[in-house]
Design an enzyme around this catalytic site. Structure first.
Site, PDB file in Angstrom:
ATOM      1  N   TYR A 146       0.844  -1.213   0.000  1.00 21.77           N
ATOM      2  CA  TYR A 146       0.000   0.000   0.000  1.00 21.77           C
ATOM      3  C   TYR A 146       0.877   1.261   0.000  1.00 21.77           C
ATOM      4  O   TYR A 146       0.607   2.222  -0.747  1.00 21.77           O
ATOM      5  CB  TYR A 146      -0.893  -0.065   1.232  1.00 21.77           C
TER       6      TYR A 146
ATOM      7  N   LYS B  24       0.780   4.080  -2.806  1.00 18.33           N
ATOM      8  CA  LYS B  24       0.371   5.458  -2.488  1.00 18.33           C
ATOM      9  C   LYS B  24       1.503   6.459  -2.736  1.00 18.33           C
ATOM     10  O   LYS B  24       1.246   7.595  -3.151  1.00 18.33           O
ATOM     11  CB  LYS B  24      -0.126   5.536  -1.035  1.00 18.33           C
TER      12      LYS B  24
HETATM   13  N1  LIG Z   1     -10.272   5.953   5.214  1.00 21.84           N
HETATM   14  C1  LIG Z   1      -9.112   6.563   5.436  1.00 21.84           C
HETATM   15  O1  LIG Z   1      -8.847   7.116   6.495  1.00 21.84           O
HETATM   16  C2  LIG Z   1      -8.087   6.625   4.363  1.00 21.84           C
HETATM   17  C3  LIG Z   1      -6.802   7.069   4.694  1.00 21.84           C
HETATM   18  C4  LIG Z   1      -5.851   7.192   3.691  1.00 21.84           C
HETATM   19  C5  LIG Z   1      -6.207   6.878   2.400  1.00 21.84           C
HETATM   20  N2  LIG Z   1      -7.460   6.423   2.119  1.00 21.84           N
HETATM   21  C6  LIG Z   1      -7.751   6.118   0.724  1.00 21.84           C
HETATM   22  O2  LIG Z   1      -9.031   6.662   0.392  1.00 21.84           O
HETATM   23  C7  LIG Z   1      -9.632   5.867  -0.615  1.00 21.84           C
HETATM   24  C8  LIG Z   1     -11.029   5.462  -0.180  1.00 21.84           C
HETATM   25  O3  LIG Z   1     -10.928   4.783   1.050  1.00 21.84           O
HETATM   26  P1  LIG Z   1     -12.181   4.293   1.905  1.00 21.84           P
HETATM   27  O4  LIG Z   1     -11.712   4.289   3.311  1.00 21.84           O
HETATM   28  O5  LIG Z   1     -13.388   5.036   1.516  1.00 21.84           O
HETATM   29  O6  LIG Z   1     -12.246   2.764   1.395  1.00 21.84           O
HETATM   30  P2  LIG Z   1     -13.469   1.756   1.204  1.00 21.84           P
HETATM   31  O7  LIG Z   1     -12.872   0.386   1.268  1.00 21.84           O
HETATM   32  O8  LIG Z   1     -14.600   2.091   2.106  1.00 21.84           O
HETATM   33  O9  LIG Z   1     -13.924   2.065  -0.308  1.00 21.84           O
HETATM   34  C9  LIG Z   1     -13.109   1.720  -1.396  1.00 21.84           C
HETATM   35  C10 LIG Z   1     -14.013   1.453  -2.581  1.00 21.84           C
HETATM   36  O10 LIG Z   1     -13.182   1.107  -3.708  1.00 21.84           O
HETATM   37  C11 LIG Z   1     -13.794   0.045  -4.420  1.00 21.84           C
HETATM   38  N3  LIG Z   1     -12.802  -0.688  -5.193  1.00 21.84           N
HETATM   39  C12 LIG Z   1     -11.770  -1.433  -4.716  1.00 21.84           C
HETATM   40  N4  LIG Z   1     -11.101  -1.979  -5.731  1.00 21.84           N
HETATM   41  C13 LIG Z   1     -11.707  -1.574  -6.882  1.00 21.84           C
HETATM   42  C14 LIG Z   1     -11.459  -1.828  -8.258  1.00 21.84           C
HETATM   43  N5  LIG Z   1     -10.461  -2.639  -8.676  1.00 21.84           N
HETATM   44  N6  LIG Z   1     -12.257  -1.243  -9.186  1.00 21.84           N
HETATM   45  C15 LIG Z   1     -13.295  -0.451  -8.781  1.00 21.84           C
HETATM   46  N7  LIG Z   1     -13.578  -0.193  -7.492  1.00 21.84           N
HETATM   47  C16 LIG Z   1     -12.791  -0.747  -6.543  1.00 21.84           C
HETATM   48  C17 LIG Z   1     -14.437  -0.806  -3.322  1.00 21.84           C
HETATM   49  O11 LIG Z   1     -15.443  -1.682  -3.839  1.00 21.84           O
HETATM   50  C18 LIG Z   1     -14.985   0.269  -2.379  1.00 21.84           C
HETATM   51  O12 LIG Z   1     -16.303   0.631  -2.715  1.00 21.84           O
HETATM   52  C19 LIG Z   1      -8.690   4.688  -0.855  1.00 21.84           C
HETATM   53  O13 LIG Z   1      -7.856   4.967  -1.956  1.00 21.84           O
HETATM   54  C20 LIG Z   1      -7.869   4.658   0.414  1.00 21.84           C
HETATM   55  O14 LIG Z   1      -6.616   4.057   0.230  1.00 21.84           O
HETATM   56  C21 LIG Z   1      -8.397   6.280   3.062  1.00 21.84           C
END
Ligand SMILES: NC(=O)c1ccc[n+]([C@@H]2O[C@H](COP(=O)([O-])OP(=O)(O)OC[C@H]3O[C@@H](n4cnc5c(N)ncnc54)[C@H](O)[C@@H]3O)[C@@H](O)[C@H]2O)c1
Length: 245
Positions: free
Chosen positions: A154, A158
């Site tokens: 990851y 990133k």
């Molecule tokens: N939640 C946090 O605090 C946090 C922190 C840092 C980064 N992020 C980043 O933010 C983004 C969203 O995170 P989140 O917490 O909402 O995650 P989440 O898991 O709730 O949502 C991610 C979504 O991406 C979809 N997905 C995964 N692989 C896919 C693919 N190959 N094709 C199409 N869709 C796909 C999933 O089905 C899901 O609906 C991610 O990139 C994550 O790495 C989140």
């Protein structure tokens, strides 16, 4: 979330990974702000519910697959005739210490985050160029900047997104396209997969003392997507309650 600040009517916004979490709230934001909003996700069931909820078009696609991505963008063009805003948000986790990460888990994480960001952006560039306008907002992470135990795949993906963001920003500036990234920190299902002791440790280290609601990420993305933010490119904006200070 009430949204009176921006008016994106006449513009098309595409958000990947938008069936839930941060992506869903970004989709809700753009739909409320008047954009023709397209939610992309590979989870078809959740995507249907999300699109109905938000009043957006849902396209089932896998961002790690070129054919699937190109078909999705062709579908958007056939529907709205333009692509103005692209938010590369889709993500997965396959956490393990690096010596236990399989090739498959390595490739899957890089393929969705870095690969997906590349594929979607590449597919949109011809349309951005023709319109002489575009806004790309990529979603990176604290982990990409600082590393994190159990997340070598990851972190690599990133950090790669940051390099991609800056390169794309340099390549596309002359076409009126800005490319930026946010580094979020929000309470979502992805966060709920972190063990409770680790989660409490992270919350204690956030100056704001809490994780954000995912809609708080949408506000930052809306700003970067606005016409008013046209002189900001290649930036990585932490939206993390001060975590990365
Ligand atoms: N939640 C946090 O605090 C946090 C922190 C840092 C980064 N992020 C980043 O933010 C983004 C969203 O995170 P989140 O917490 O909402 O995650 P989440 O898991 O709730 O949502 C991610 C979504 O991406 C979809 N997905 C995964 N692989 C896919 C693919 N190959 N094709 C199409 N869709 C796909 C999933 O089905 C899901 O609906 C991610 O990139 C994550 O790495 C989140």
């Amino acid at each position: 979330m009430g949204n009176l600040t921006y008016d994106f009517s006449g513009q098309t916004a595409i958000i990947t990974g938008a069936a839930r979490g941060i992506g869903l709230e970004i989709g809700r934001f753009f739909a409320e702000a008047g954009a023709d909003t397209v939610l992309i996700d590979f989870d078809e069931n959740e995507l249907d519910i999300a699109s109905d909820q938000v009043g957006a078009k849902g396209i089932a696609a896998d961002v790690s697959n070129t054919e699937s991505v190109d078909k999705a963008i062709a579908d958007v063009m056939a529907t709205t005739g333009r692509v103005d805003i692209l938010v590369n948000n889709a993500g997965i986790l396959r956490d393990k210490v690096l010596w236990k990460i399989s090739d498959e888990d390595w490739d899957a994480v890089l393929g969705v985050h870095a690969g997906g960001t590349f594929r979607l952006t590449r597919a949109c560039v011809p349309h951005f160029r023709q319109q002489e306008f575009g806004r790309v907002i990529n979603v990176t992470s604290y982990t990409g900047l600082h590393g994190n135990t159990g997340q070598a795949n990851y972190a690599t993906a990133k950090a790669g997104i940051i390099g991609f963001t800056k390169t794309a920003a340099k390549e596309l500036a002359r076409f009126g396209v800005t490319v930026n990234a946010i580094s979020p920190n929000a309470e979502t299902r992805m966060v709920s997969s972190i063990p409770p002791d680790k989660l409490a440790e992270i919350a204690a280290g956030i100056p704001m003392g809490r994780f954000a609601h995912p809609s708080e990420m949408a506000a930052a993305i809306g700003f970067l997507a606005s016409r008013e933010a046209g002189y900001i490119t290649g930036a990585v904006l932490p939206v993390d309650g001060g975590l990365s200070m």
